[in-house]
Every structure is written in C-alpha cells, then in structure tokens.
Design an enzyme around this catalytic site. Sequence first.
Site, PDB file in Angstrom:
ATOM      1  N   ASP A  22      33.854  39.128  44.996  1.00  0.00           N
ATOM      2  CA  ASP A  22      35.032  38.280  45.027  1.00  0.00           C
ATOM      3  C   ASP A  22      34.970  37.373  43.791  1.00  0.00           C
ATOM      4  OD1 ASP A  22      37.344  36.928  46.212  1.00  0.00           O
ATOM      5  OD2 ASP A  22      35.944  35.283  46.554  1.00  0.00           O
ATOM      6  N   ASP A  71      37.287  33.990  43.016  1.00  0.00           N
ATOM      7  CA  ASP A  71      37.434  32.557  43.281  1.00  0.00           C
ATOM      8  C   ASP A  71      36.539  32.127  44.434  1.00  0.00           C
ATOM      9  OD1 ASP A  71      39.554  32.336  41.372  1.00  0.00           O
ATOM     10  OD2 ASP A  71      40.917  33.193  42.840  1.00  0.00           O
TER      11      ASP A  71
END
Length: 229
Positions: free
Chosen positions: A18, A20
């Site tokens: 991932d 952010d």
Amino acid sequence: MSLAGLFNDRWPGVALFDLDGTLVDSAPDLAAAVDCTLEQLGRKPAGIEQVRQWVGHGSPILMRRALAGKVDWEPASAADDALFNDAMTLFFNNYRRSNGQHAAVYPGVEICLETLSGRGCRMAVVTNKPEQFVAPLLKQLGLEHYFALVVGGDTLSTKKPDPAQLLYAMDTLQGSRGTTVMIGDSAADVSAARSAGIPCVAVTYGYNFGRSVQTLGADAVVDSLSELL
C-alpha cells in the site's frame, strides 16, 4: 517478525505495498488539497489531523468525508451530492499542486525496500489513490526505482478491499499465493489480502480511521518495516 517467517524461512518472491500510510505519510499533501477545496467551496478547512482519519478508501470517499465532515459520510446530504463533482474537480486540481510537496517516507521503509530488492523480490505499489498521482509521488520521494508495477485505485474497475488489484499485481509479477505478501495499514488491505489468499502484514503507524490494526487479523503487525528484516 521476519518476512521470511511467513514463507517457511524463504523470502517472498513478490511484495505488494500500500502507499499512503504504509510507505509514505502523504496526509500533509492531502490535507492541503482538501482544505484548499473546502475553502474554495466556502467551507471551513478540516485540518491535517481530521484528514488523517479520512484517508484510505480513495479520493472520492475522502472528498465525501470532507464534505460531510466525518468518516461515516453516508447517506450524503442532497447539498453535498450536488457539490460532489465540482468538489472532485477542485480537489484533483489542488492535489496536483500539493502532491509530494509535504509528504515524507516513513522510517524503515527504504532499508526494507533496498533489502527486498537485493534479494530479488519483485515489488508493486497497490493503492486506492488514482494512478495519475502515484508515479509523481514516488519519483518526488525517490522510491520509483524499487517498483516494477503500480496499480492505482482506477487501474481496474474495482479497488481494495476487493482483491482484484492484488491478484492482478501478483499475476503480472509472476507470483503465487505461496510466494506473495501484502503490506498495508488498514482494514481494506487486510481484507483484500485475505480474499486473495495471501498473507498480510499491517503497520501500526498508518491510516486506519483511528482504529487499532491489532484487531484486523493480519498475519503480522509491525511498528516499522525494518522489523520485517
């Protein structure tokens, strides 16, 4: 918890990250864009701490939350619905200017990526952020050379917690369920990994709407990606 421990003492062949809240603290960039948008709409700015609680499900839901002023934005008011498309246009314009200007790479990220790269691990970013914003952010922060693939929130027709992005990245990088790991910071990441049938590591420092990641059912929880080495 070493990553090798998830695969019977073998290092993963493919690692999906991932963006952010996992690799990058991008909340300052997002907050700048959100607050500018709200002010352009004649509303009060939300502030970075509030925006941190809203990040994680992609830009449309971020903006829905900003218009509603809360995480649980549904059902949207008629006024917010009427504003939404205009708000999204303003937000994207504002975020193009702020993307990468205030964000920072989390401690432990670069040593983790460098080590995995040195071990021949193929890596991808799998994020709900629109794809157009991902490469510029990675380049601005000097991380782009680690990743063979970027899968954004609009690359496919669905996004996390749907597993399609993870399966697409795994297949593209020629991984398998026995050699691929997902590393993220939220319930969407863990749920997507479980549905894809691959192990998941959750970090404690990211964006999970103010909730503890300890209860998500990840295979491992760490305070820094350096702990995975």
